[in-house]
Design a protein around this motif. Structure first.
Motif, PDB file in Angstrom:
ATOM      1  N   LEU A 116    -106.586 -33.429 -60.728  1.00 43.19           N
ATOM      2  CA  LEU A 116    -108.012 -33.848 -60.398  1.00 43.19           C
ATOM      3  C   LEU A 116    -108.551 -32.290 -60.028  1.00 43.19           C
ATOM      4  O   LEU A 116    -109.698 -31.890 -60.465  1.00 43.19           O
ATOM      5  N   SER A 117    -107.934 -31.507 -59.449  1.00 45.01           N
ATOM      6  CA  SER A 117    -108.375 -29.992 -59.145  1.00 45.01           C
ATOM      7  C   SER A 117    -108.537 -29.298 -60.477  1.00 45.01           C
ATOM      8  O   SER A 117    -109.545 -28.696 -60.695  1.00 45.01           O
ATOM      9  N   TYR A 118    -107.684 -29.596 -61.404  1.00 48.57           N
ATOM     10  CA  TYR A 118    -107.710 -28.782 -62.641  1.00 48.57           C
ATOM     11  C   TYR A 118    -109.067 -29.187 -63.457  1.00 48.57           C
ATOM     12  O   TYR A 118    -109.783 -28.578 -64.044  1.00 48.57           O
ATOM     13  N   LEU A 119    -109.070 -30.553 -63.406  1.00 47.61           N
ATOM     14  CA  LEU A 119    -110.106 -31.145 -64.340  1.00 47.61           C
ATOM     15  C   LEU A 119    -111.411 -31.038 -63.882  1.00 47.61           C
ATOM     16  O   LEU A 119    -112.215 -31.235 -64.737  1.00 47.61           O
ATOM     17  N   THR A 120    -111.880 -30.937 -62.452  1.00 48.96           N
ATOM     18  CA  THR A 120    -112.975 -30.629 -61.811  1.00 48.96           C
ATOM     19  C   THR A 120    -113.150 -28.990 -61.872  1.00 48.96           C
ATOM     20  O   THR A 120    -114.179 -28.938 -61.135  1.00 48.96           O
ATOM     21  N   GLY A 121    -112.526 -28.341 -62.493  1.00 46.97           N
ATOM     22  CA  GLY A 121    -112.645 -26.912 -62.410  1.00 46.97           C
ATOM     23  C   GLY A 121    -112.291 -26.242 -61.107  1.00 46.97           C
ATOM     24  O   GLY A 121    -113.028 -25.400 -60.713  1.00 46.97           O
ATOM     25  N   GLY A 122    -111.336 -26.822 -60.435  1.00 51.16           N
ATOM     26  CA  GLY A 122    -110.980 -26.284 -59.031  1.00 51.16           C
ATOM     27  C   GLY A 122    -111.605 -26.669 -57.903  1.00 51.16           C
ATOM     28  O   GLY A 122    -111.381 -26.038 -56.898  1.00 51.16           O
ATOM     29  N   LEU A 123    -112.336 -27.802 -57.964  1.00 58.17           N
ATOM     30  CA  LEU A 123    -112.969 -28.358 -56.916  1.00 58.17           C
ATOM     31  C   LEU A 123    -111.967 -28.613 -55.830  1.00 58.17           C
ATOM     32  O   LEU A 123    -110.814 -29.047 -56.100  1.00 58.17           O
ATOM     33  N   THR A 124    -112.218 -28.717 -54.495  1.00 63.98           N
ATOM     34  CA  THR A 124    -111.279 -28.827 -53.413  1.00 63.98           C
ATOM     35  C   THR A 124    -110.890 -30.241 -53.387  1.00 63.98           C
ATOM     36  O   THR A 124    -111.896 -31.239 -53.249  1.00 63.98           O
ATOM     37  N   THR A 125    -109.841 -30.761 -53.171  1.00 67.98           N
ATOM     38  CA  THR A 125    -109.471 -32.054 -53.053  1.00 67.98           C
ATOM     39  C   THR A 125    -109.603 -32.339 -51.584  1.00 67.98           C
ATOM     40  O   THR A 125    -109.012 -31.723 -50.622  1.00 67.98           O
ATOM     41  N   PRO A 126    -110.857 -33.159 -51.013  1.00 65.66           N
ATOM     42  CA  PRO A 126    -111.043 -33.419 -49.540  1.00 65.66           C
ATOM     43  C   PRO A 126    -109.679 -33.954 -48.888  1.00 65.66           C
ATOM     44  O   PRO A 126    -109.078 -35.004 -49.294  1.00 65.66           O
ATOM     45  N   VAL A 127    -109.582 -33.592 -47.725  1.00 68.18           N
ATOM     46  CA  VAL A 127    -108.471 -34.001 -46.788  1.00 68.18           C
ATOM     47  C   VAL A 127    -108.899 -34.885 -45.782  1.00 68.18           C
ATOM     48  O   VAL A 127    -110.118 -34.744 -45.268  1.00 68.18           O
ATOM     49  N   HIS A 128    -107.752 -35.593 -45.341  1.00 65.96           N
ATOM     50  CA  HIS A 128    -108.373 -36.340 -44.034  1.00 65.96           C
ATOM     51  C   HIS A 128    -108.339 -35.543 -42.948  1.00 65.96           C
ATOM     52  O   HIS A 128    -107.188 -34.878 -42.471  1.00 65.96           O
ATOM     53  N   THR A 129    -109.200 -35.500 -42.115  1.00 71.81           N
ATOM     54  CA  THR A 129    -109.244 -34.846 -40.748  1.00 71.81           C
ATOM     55  C   THR A 129    -110.085 -35.479 -39.739  1.00 71.81           C
ATOM     56  O   THR A 129    -110.917 -36.470 -39.883  1.00 71.81           O
ATOM     57  N   LEU A 130    -109.949 -35.275 -38.350  1.00 73.63           N
ATOM     58  CA  LEU A 130    -110.436 -35.951 -37.651  1.00 73.63           C
ATOM     59  C   LEU A 130    -111.973 -35.592 -37.193  1.00 73.63           C
ATOM     60  O   LEU A 130    -112.176 -34.330 -37.225  1.00 73.63           O
ATOM     61  N   ALA A 131    -112.663 -36.455 -37.044  1.00 75.05           N
ATOM     62  CA  ALA A 131    -114.279 -36.297 -36.883  1.00 75.05           C
ATOM     63  C   ALA A 131    -114.452 -35.263 -35.481  1.00 75.05           C
ATOM     64  O   ALA A 131    -113.412 -35.485 -34.514  1.00 75.05           O
ATOM     65  N   VAL A 132    -115.682 -34.665 -35.607  1.00 77.90           N
ATOM     66  CA  VAL A 132    -115.743 -33.903 -34.321  1.00 77.90           C
ATOM     67  C   VAL A 132    -115.757 -34.634 -33.095  1.00 77.90           C
ATOM     68  O   VAL A 132    -116.404 -35.746 -33.160  1.00 77.90           O
ATOM     69  N   GLY A 133    -115.130 -34.526 -31.616  1.00 77.63           N
ATOM     70  CA  GLY A 133    -115.135 -35.226 -30.715  1.00 77.63           C
ATOM     71  C   GLY A 133    -113.873 -36.124 -30.510  1.00 77.63           C
ATOM     72  O   GLY A 133    -113.877 -37.008 -29.459  1.00 77.63           O
ATOM     73  N   MET A 134    -113.245 -36.517 -31.752  1.00 77.47           N
ATOM     74  CA  MET A 134    -112.072 -37.558 -31.808  1.00 77.47           C
ATOM     75  C   MET A 134    -110.861 -36.450 -31.585  1.00 77.47           C
ATOM     76  O   MET A 134    -110.504 -35.586 -32.269  1.00 77.47           O
ATOM     77  N   ASP A 135    -110.111 -36.814 -30.384  1.00 78.26           N
ATOM     78  CA  ASP A 135    -108.909 -36.008 -30.359  1.00 78.26           C
ATOM     79  C   ASP A 135    -107.756 -36.574 -31.046  1.00 78.26           C
ATOM     80  O   ASP A 135    -107.872 -37.739 -31.792  1.00 78.26           O
ATOM     81  N   SER A 136    -106.585 -35.877 -31.110  1.00 75.38           N
ATOM     82  CA  SER A 136    -105.383 -36.478 -31.866  1.00 75.38           C
ATOM     83  C   SER A 136    -104.887 -37.814 -31.468  1.00 75.38           C
ATOM     84  O   SER A 136    -104.603 -38.701 -32.365  1.00 75.38           O
ATOM     85  N   LEU A 137    -104.946 -37.977 -30.158  1.00 76.54           N
ATOM     86  CA  LEU A 137    -104.366 -39.291 -29.680  1.00 76.54           C
ATOM     87  C   LEU A 137    -105.463 -40.475 -30.256  1.00 76.54           C
ATOM     88  O   LEU A 137    -104.770 -41.574 -30.582  1.00 76.54           O
ATOM     89  N   GLN A 138    -106.527 -40.182 -30.049  1.00 75.19           N
ATOM     90  CA  GLN A 138    -107.589 -41.343 -30.687  1.00 75.19           C
ATOM     91  C   GLN A 138    -107.407 -41.453 -32.083  1.00 75.19           C
ATOM     92  O   GLN A 138    -107.584 -42.608 -32.623  1.00 75.19           O
ATOM     93  N   GLY A 139    -107.155 -40.340 -32.936  1.00 72.77           N
ATOM     94  CA  GLY A 139    -106.960 -40.554 -34.217  1.00 72.77           C
ATOM     95  C   GLY A 139    -105.554 -41.207 -34.541  1.00 72.77           C
ATOM     96  O   GLY A 139    -105.612 -42.208 -35.504  1.00 72.77           O
ATOM     97  N   VAL A 140    -104.605 -41.008 -33.653  1.00 73.78           N
ATOM     98  CA  VAL A 140    -103.153 -41.848 -34.000  1.00 73.78           C
ATOM     99  C   VAL A 140    -103.542 -43.239 -33.465  1.00 73.78           C
ATOM    100  O   VAL A 140    -103.269 -44.092 -34.399  1.00 73.78           O
TER     101      VAL A 140
END
Length: 246
Positions: A116-140
């Protein structure tokens, strides 16, 4: 109570295992390609975050349902280390073959994201991250609940011998619960439910922010759901020999 089947390393040489690994790779690759591709498309084209989330949720729902159907007969169409673990806990796949599936799924995810990165000209593959205000325990905890619901659905619609009128609808229903969970929690934890789905984009983009959450949460949720459903809700007159697929 279900017994976990260990298996043996000789499974690697069995034709049915090789076929299952090939199909699991293909199905997981196509799932990741469509799912991550949909996320990349929304970042490129859509300004409305609600519309973007719905687009990603529907893409995942559709491709999960189709890929489970495509791979079910040969590999079981797991697509997800958490699903494999949940079925291993229930004795439906050996530990050895589960490890092989995990490797297969992770490699497929990396391959899909790299392409996908190659076919889209090097676009970043979006990663899963926690939203602002959500801590790790809440995410788990969020990922535990979401993945528990996914595995509960897998067992109820695909594994349970008394699934009744749901027989044949399992892949579609599993896809729908994935889509619904993304709509419900995508804005908070990202609603991964799948370590492989999170691993490929993280490796290709080099962004490991909060990545451990998407292993701990899904694996706990998947393992817990598999253990509970197999031991408390499935009623059998005898204990079957563990099989390779669910």
């Amino acid at each position: 109570m279900a017994k976990i089947a260990i298996g043996s390393i000789q499974e690697v040489t069995k034709p049915d295992c090789i076929q299952a690994l090939v199909v699991e790779f293909i199905a997981t690759f196509l799932f990741i390609f469509a799912g991550v591709g949909a996320a990349m498309t929304t970042e490129k084209l859509v300004g409305n975050e609600v519309v973007g989330l719905f687009f990603v949720a529907m893409a995942h729902a559709l491709v999960v349902g189709v890929m489970i159907s495509a791979g079910f007969r040969i590999s079981g169409g797991h697509l997800n280390p958490a699903v494999t673990l949940g079925l291993c806990v229930g004795g439906h796949i050996t530990v050895v073959r589960s490890v092989l599936y995990w490797i297969d799924q992770l490699l497929a995810s990396v391959a899909a994201c790299a392409l996908l990165s190659y076919l889209t000209g090097g676009l970043t593959t979006p990663v899963h991250t926690l939203a602002v205000g959500m801590d790790s325990l809440q995410g788990v905890i969020m990922e535990i609940v979401l993945t528990f619901s996914l595995l509960f659905t897998v067992y109820a619609t695909l594994v349970d011998p008394k699934k009744g009128f749901l027989d044949g609808l399992g892949p579609l229903l599993v896809g729908l619960v994935v889509g619904a969970n993304i709509m419900a929690a995508g804005a908070f934890s990202g609603a991964s439910m799948n370590p492989a789905r999170s691993f490929g984009p993280a490796l290709v983009s080099g962004d490991w922010t909060d990545h451990w959450v998407y292993w701990v949460g899904p694996l706990i949720g998947g393992g817990l759901a598999g253990f509970m459903y197999e031991n408390f809700f499935i009623v059998r007159t005898h204990v079957p020999i563990a099989t390779d697929e669910f």
